[in-house]
Design an enzyme around this catalytic site. Structure first.
Site, PDB file in Angstrom:
ATOM      1  N   HIS A 217       0.989  -1.650  -0.312  1.00 14.50           N
ATOM      2  CA  HIS A 217       0.334   0.388   0.141  1.00 14.50           C
ATOM      3  C   HIS A 217       1.007   1.234   0.135  1.00 14.50           C
ATOM      4  CE1 HIS A 217      -3.628   2.950   1.229  1.00 14.50           C
ATOM      5  NE2 HIS A 217      -2.574   2.935   1.618  1.00 14.50           N
ATOM      6  N   GLU A 218       1.902   1.415   0.565  1.00 20.50           N
ATOM      7  CA  GLU A 218       2.721   2.482   0.890  1.00 20.50           C
ATOM      8  C   GLU A 218       3.752   3.241  -0.241  1.00 20.50           C
ATOM      9  OE1 GLU A 218       2.459   4.323   3.385  1.00 20.50           O
ATOM     10  OE2 GLU A 218       0.836   3.519   4.863  1.00 20.50           O
TER      11      GLU A 218
ATOM     12  N   HIS B 259       1.608   4.508  -2.738  1.00 20.96           N
ATOM     13  CA  HIS B 259       1.659   6.219  -2.893  1.00 20.96           C
ATOM     14  C   HIS B 259       3.228   7.249  -4.001  1.00 20.96           C
ATOM     15  CE1 HIS B 259      -1.988   6.388  -0.195  1.00 20.96           C
ATOM     16  NE2 HIS B 259      -1.037   5.945   0.765  1.00 20.96           N
TER      17      HIS B 259
END
Length: 231
Positions: A96-97, A100
């Site tokens: 998920h990170e 970004h």
């Protein structure tokens, strides 16, 4: 105060439920070891490489659930449990990170807008509480609405920021899950993918309730501002 309680109590209950659910899900999936044996750090580094991103560092940071991506210095910061963990939760959060980081590399408009707002929102958040307190006192005793109006404008900015955060977070999870789905070497089974999706869903819900909380505060202070002006 009665209006505030009517508005805020349902949001607080929902927020507590979502936070409890998210933490329980994370704890559950943190104990489910990946069949592939990848650590969160390894998942993050592989996702970045697979997407042609070589200028982003993966780092360990203190704290629990403190994971975040910093677009200013291009670092994926993973909490210790995620960085070293070899669980479904660690893989999901790490991916998920990195989602970004992909957003920044692909010039995702919502991330760019959110990043441009961070300095102003940070300053506003630090001053807002005092501005609102002074504004409420002034409008109560002198009927002067200017300071409260400034506070409401600050609340509106924070509310907009919270809403803009939603597509950023949902899109990062979407990118993460798509990459994990295409890389069978990370999540071997359908069950692992479903668990990762579930963990990221509840993480996203924490941002939804945060946005609801910001909107609730905005409505409340708007009611004070315009109510006093009508009076």
């Amino acid at each position: 105060m009665g209006l505030y309680l009517i508005l805020i109590i349902p949001v607080l209950i929902l927020s507590m439920f979502v936070q409890w659910r998210f933490r329980s899900k994370f704890s559950k999936y943190a104990h489910m070891q990946l069949n592939s044996g990848f650590s969160g750090k390894e998942v993050a580094e592989k996702m970045l490489r697979d997407n042609g991103i070589y200028d982003v560092r993966v780092m360990s940071t203190d704290g629990q659930l403190s994971d975040h991506y910093n677009p200013a210095d291009k670092t994926v910061n993973l909490s210790t449990d995620v960085y070293y963990g070899r669980s479904v939760a660690a893989a999901a959060v790490a991916a998920h990170e990195c989602g970004h980081a992909l957003q920044q590399a692909r010039s995702y408009a919502w991330l760019n807008l959110r990043s441009s707002m961070v300095p102003v929102v940070s300053i506003t958040s630090n001053l807002l509480q005092w501005v609102l307190i002074i504004g409420v006192l002034l409008i109560a005793f002198t009927f002067n609405p200017i300071v409260l109006a400034i506070g409401v404008a600050g609340l509106a900015l924070i509310t907009i920021f919270s809403i803009i955060t939603l597509p950023v977070e949902f899109d990062a999870s979407k990118r993460a899950l798509q990459w994990l789905k295409n890389n069978k070497g990370i999540l071997y089974t359908t069950e692992e993918h479903t668990q990762a999706k579930d963990a990221l869903w509840w993480a996203a819900m924490t941002y939804v309730v945060a946005a609801l909380g910001a909107m609730t505060n905005l409505i409340y202070y708007l009611s004070i501002l315009f109510g006093r002006q009508r009076g």
